[in-house]
Design a protein around this motif. Structure first.
Motif, PDB file in Angstrom:
ATOM      1  N   ILE A   4      39.405  32.671  45.007  1.00  0.00           N
ATOM      2  CA  ILE A   4      41.196  32.840  44.788  1.00  0.00           C
ATOM      3  C   ILE A   4      41.650  32.503  44.029  1.00  0.00           C
ATOM      4  CG2 ILE A   4      42.781  32.946  46.569  1.00  0.00           C
ATOM      5  CD1 ILE A   4      40.501  35.248  47.568  1.00  0.00           C
ATOM      6  N   PRO A   5      41.233  30.985  43.612  1.00  0.00           N
ATOM      7  CA  PRO A   5      42.619  30.644  42.604  1.00  0.00           C
ATOM      8  C   PRO A   5      42.045  31.560  40.921  1.00  0.00           C
ATOM      9  CG  PRO A   5      42.038  28.425  43.581  1.00  0.00           C
ATOM     10  CD  PRO A   5      40.872  30.258  44.501  1.00  0.00           C
ATOM     11  N   CYS A   6      41.054  31.676  41.122  1.00  0.00           N
ATOM     12  CA  CYS A   6      40.755  32.200  39.663  1.00  0.00           C
ATOM     13  C   CYS A   6      40.973  33.967  39.817  1.00  0.00           C
ATOM     14  CB  CYS A   6      39.040  32.343  39.653  1.00  0.00           C
ATOM     15  SG  CYS A   6      38.304  30.946  39.352  1.00  0.00           S
ATOM     16  N   ILE A   7      41.742  34.196  40.953  1.00  0.00           N
ATOM     17  CA  ILE A   7      42.533  35.521  41.023  1.00  0.00           C
ATOM     18  C   ILE A   7      43.757  35.860  41.017  1.00  0.00           C
ATOM     19  CG2 ILE A   7      42.288  38.081  41.938  1.00  0.00           C
ATOM     20  CD1 ILE A   7      39.590  37.537  42.308  1.00  0.00           C
ATOM     21  N   VAL A   8      44.215  34.511  41.627  1.00  0.00           N
ATOM     22  CA  VAL A   8      45.705  34.387  42.223  1.00  0.00           C
ATOM     23  C   VAL A   8      46.520  34.044  40.851  1.00  0.00           C
ATOM     24  CG1 VAL A   8      47.732  33.107  43.963  1.00  0.00           C
ATOM     25  CG2 VAL A   8      45.335  34.429  44.842  1.00  0.00           C
ATOM     26  N   ILE A   9      45.737  32.510  40.446  1.00  0.00           N
ATOM     27  CA  ILE A   9      46.985  32.138  39.931  1.00  0.00           C
ATOM     28  C   ILE A   9      46.964  33.537  38.460  1.00  0.00           C
ATOM     29  CG2 ILE A   9      46.463  30.138  37.980  1.00  0.00           C
ATOM     30  CD1 ILE A   9      45.390  28.979  39.531  1.00  0.00           C
ATOM     31  N   PRO A  10      46.425  33.954  37.449  1.00  0.00           N
ATOM     32  CA  PRO A  10      46.381  34.582  36.741  1.00  0.00           C
ATOM     33  C   PRO A  10      47.595  35.373  37.018  1.00  0.00           C
ATOM     34  CG  PRO A  10      44.110  34.183  36.128  1.00  0.00           C
ATOM     35  CD  PRO A  10      44.169  33.713  37.765  1.00  0.00           C
ATOM     36  N   VAL A  11      47.333  35.993  38.205  1.00  0.00           N
ATOM     37  CA  VAL A  11      48.122  37.234  38.944  1.00  0.00           C
ATOM     38  C   VAL A  11      49.679  36.803  38.495  1.00  0.00           C
ATOM     39  CG1 VAL A  11      49.139  38.750  40.640  1.00  0.00           C
ATOM     40  CG2 VAL A  11      46.794  39.087  39.687  1.00  0.00           C
TER      41      VAL A  11
END
Length: 70
Positions: A4-11
């Motif tokens: 999840i952090p790999c998707i949420v942080i860039p967004v």
């Protein structure tokens, strides 16, 4: 599966950069203005031969004075 952090942080970074930074940056710019950098009298202090101000080689011709001349 992607975490999840790999998707949420860039967004979140994209949202900050795109929408929030244009409003936040001018406020911080007024609070902490950039101070001019004082340069010493010797412009070549600490620079290598053939290197630009950022330490990368320049594109122009450079002298090689370490080679023996016959």
């Amino acid at each position: 599966m992607v975490c999840i952090p790999c998707i949420v942080i860039p967004v979140l970074l994209w949202i900050f950069k795109k929408f929030l930074e244009p409003y936040i940056y001018p406020v911080f710019n007024r609070l902490w203005p950039k101070k001019p950098i004082q340069q010493s009298g010797d412009k070549n202090a600490g620079n290598c031969k053939g290197a630009g101000t950022n330490g990368l080689p320049t594109k122009g011709p450079t002298e090689v004075s370490d080679k023996k001349k016959d």
